[in-house]
Design a protein around this motif. Structure first.
Motif, PDB file in Angstrom:
ATOM      1  N   ARG A   1      -9.288   3.047   5.151  1.00 12.91           N
ATOM      2  CA  ARG A   1     -10.557   2.350   4.883  1.00 12.91           C
ATOM      3  C   ARG A   1     -10.329   0.854   4.698  1.00 12.91           C
ATOM      4  N   LYS A   2      -9.289   0.526   3.977  1.00 11.31           N
ATOM      5  CA  LYS A   2      -8.996  -0.877   3.683  1.00 11.31           C
ATOM      6  C   LYS A   2      -8.634  -1.644   4.946  1.00 11.31           C
TER       7      LYS A   2
ATOM      8  N   ARG B   1       0.895   4.253  -2.923  1.00 11.07           N
ATOM      9  CA  ARG B   1       0.692   5.687  -2.649  1.00 11.07           C
ATOM     10  C   ARG B   1       1.889   6.501  -3.132  1.00 11.07           C
TER      11      ARG B   1
ATOM     12  N   LEU C   1      -5.315  11.236  -0.003  1.00  8.47           N
ATOM     13  CA  LEU C   1      -6.308  10.300  -0.531  1.00  8.47           C
ATOM     14  C   LEU C   1      -5.774   8.877  -0.475  1.00  8.47           C
ATOM     15  N   GLY C   2      -4.470   8.738  -0.722  1.00  3.62           N
ATOM     16  CA  GLY C   2      -3.850   7.421  -0.610  1.00  3.62           C
ATOM     17  C   GLY C   2      -3.908   6.908   0.814  1.00  3.62           C
ATOM     18  N   SER C   3      -3.669   7.791   1.779  1.00  4.74           N
ATOM     19  CA  SER C   3      -3.736   7.413   3.194  1.00  4.74           C
ATOM     20  C   SER C   3      -5.160   7.067   3.601  1.00  4.74           C
ATOM     21  N   ALA C   4      -6.141   7.831   3.082  1.00  2.00           N
ATOM     22  CA  ALA C   4      -7.549   7.555   3.387  1.00  2.00           C
ATOM     23  C   ALA C   4      -7.947   6.179   2.861  1.00  2.00           C
ATOM     24  N   ARG C   5      -7.461   5.861   1.679  1.00  2.00           N
ATOM     25  CA  ARG C   5      -7.762   4.561   1.083  1.00  2.00           C
ATOM     26  C   ARG C   5      -7.165   3.424   1.930  1.00  2.00           C
TER      27      ARG C   5
ATOM     28  N   ASN D   1       1.909   6.767  -6.926  1.00  2.00           N
ATOM     29  CA  ASN D   1       0.908   7.707  -7.439  1.00  2.00           C
ATOM     30  C   ASN D   1       1.427   9.139  -7.379  1.00  2.00           C
TER      31      ASN D   1
ATOM     32  N   GLU E   1       0.806  -1.218   0.000  1.00  2.00           N
ATOM     33  CA  GLU E   1       0.000   0.000   0.000  1.00  2.00           C
ATOM     34  C   GLU E   1       0.843   1.274   0.000  1.00  2.00           C
TER      35      GLU E   1
END
Length: 346
Positions: free
Chosen positions: A341-342, A182, A334-338, A185, A178
């Motif tokens: 959530r995961k 991130r 946004l990468g951290s939020a994803r 990206n 992960e």
């Protein structure tokens, strides 16, 4: 929700303390207290106040009360000076709240939300309830804050306390997949920006961009390398920056290295990057010898939750005039939020 609103969360605000209101309220309360409190020391303070040329408490208090059309408050003899001052502060604070809420409603864009809340069909309490429950429900939070008898170690690595910071930047399990995603990206956005700078034909949207290992623009002799080791005559361990921009016309070469660390470690990571720059020095010397180019290493460090250290904006501009720091922050967050959530859905 208006980002500048300091109303309580139950009213649709952010529940923040308004420093301006707190200062003005304290000034008015202190002025009221000094004027009515009997005793040696309050009188000495008043005498000192009268000798001042600027920032008189009484003068400021009068000014602040006029800003909200403060009504006259009757002094109650059956109450102490402290209690009367507290009552005065309460009235002023209420008037300030009403004034700010009115300004909020008059905002062309942000004012739409409080106006919607006033509609007769809207359940305001339920609508705003989420604002009071937006703590991220990590295991550490459940155990330490909520007092639940639960395992507080990370559900993936089982080694460290499961906090937000650990999940977004400190888990060894996530580091293998992960965090790399991130990082890539954010680096891909920089690669896309560099390509745009040099009129290389790519996708219109950066998130649709898939960096090629090597891109060459024959018109201006620019070569852009992505995650590619530089073959040298001598063995060099640090020979794989995220992006290499080779400008044959101006005889320059940029080595760009991207990192998305824990926000509390942004300064540490930049220091590590500088140490890495020392290691890259060998690569610089080899590039200068082989390609006859002046080389510079550019570290780009943005925290997993968006923290940006001083100097990073200038570094971004060295990478690309087109690149935008706000966009990089958004990509990282946004990468951290994803990731959150995961993990929390496991």
């Amino acid at each position: 929700m208006w980002k500048g609103c300091t109303s309580q969360r139950k009213d649709g605000g952010r529940g923040l303390i308004d420093v301006e209101t707190a200062f003005k309220t304290a000034t008015i309360g202190l002025d009221h207290y000094l004027k009515h409190k009997e005793g040696k020391y309050p009188k000495q303070v008043l005498e000192h106040e009268r000798s001042k040329a600027k920032n008189l408490i009484s003068k400021n208090a009068t000014k602040f009360k006029r800003e909200v059309t403060m009504p006259e408050i009757e002094y109650r003899e059956d109450k102490s000076a402290s209690e009367n001052a507290k009552a005065m502060k309460h009235v002023f604070k209420s008037r300030m709240k009403s004034t700010k809420e009115e300004k909020w409603k008059n905002k062309a864009l942000h004012g739409q939300y409080p106006k919607i809340l006033e509609k007769p069909h809207v359940d305001t309490v339920t609508t705003n309830k989420w604002l009071s429950n937006q703590v991220i429900n990590t295991r550490n939070y459940q155990k330490v804050i909520c007092g639940k008898q639960v395992e507080s170690k990370c559900r993936l690595c089982s080694q460290h306390e499961e906090t937000v910071e650990h999940i977004v930047s400190g888990c060894e399990v996530l580091a293998k997949t992960e965090y790399i995603s991130r990082h890539n990206n954010a680096a891909a956005y920089l690669h896309w920006s560099i390509c745009k700078d040099h009129d290389i034909e790519i996708t219109d949207k950066w998130y649709e961009h898939e960096p090629e290992t090597v891109i060459h623009n024959k018109d201006n002799n620019i070569t852009i390398m992505w995650d590619m080791p530089v073959n040298t005559d001598r063995t060099i361990t640090a020979n794989r920056p995220d992006i290499i921009v080779k400008d044959s016309v101006n005889s320059t070469c940029k080595l760009i290295d991207m990192t998305v660390p824990s926000d509390r470690n942004t300064a540490l990571k930049e220091t590590e990057k500088k140490c890495k720059m020392m290691i890259y020095k060998y690569l610089e010397l080899e590039i200068q010898r082989m390609w006859h180019m002046k080389t510079v290493v550019i570290p780009v460090v943005v925290g997993a939750l968006g923290t940006v250290k001083k100097g990073m904006v200038e570094n971004i501009k060295k990478v690309s005039e087109r690149a935008n720091m706000t966009e990089i922050q958004k990509i990282c967050m946004l990468g951290s939020a994803r990731i959150l959530r995961k993990v929390l859905s496991v």
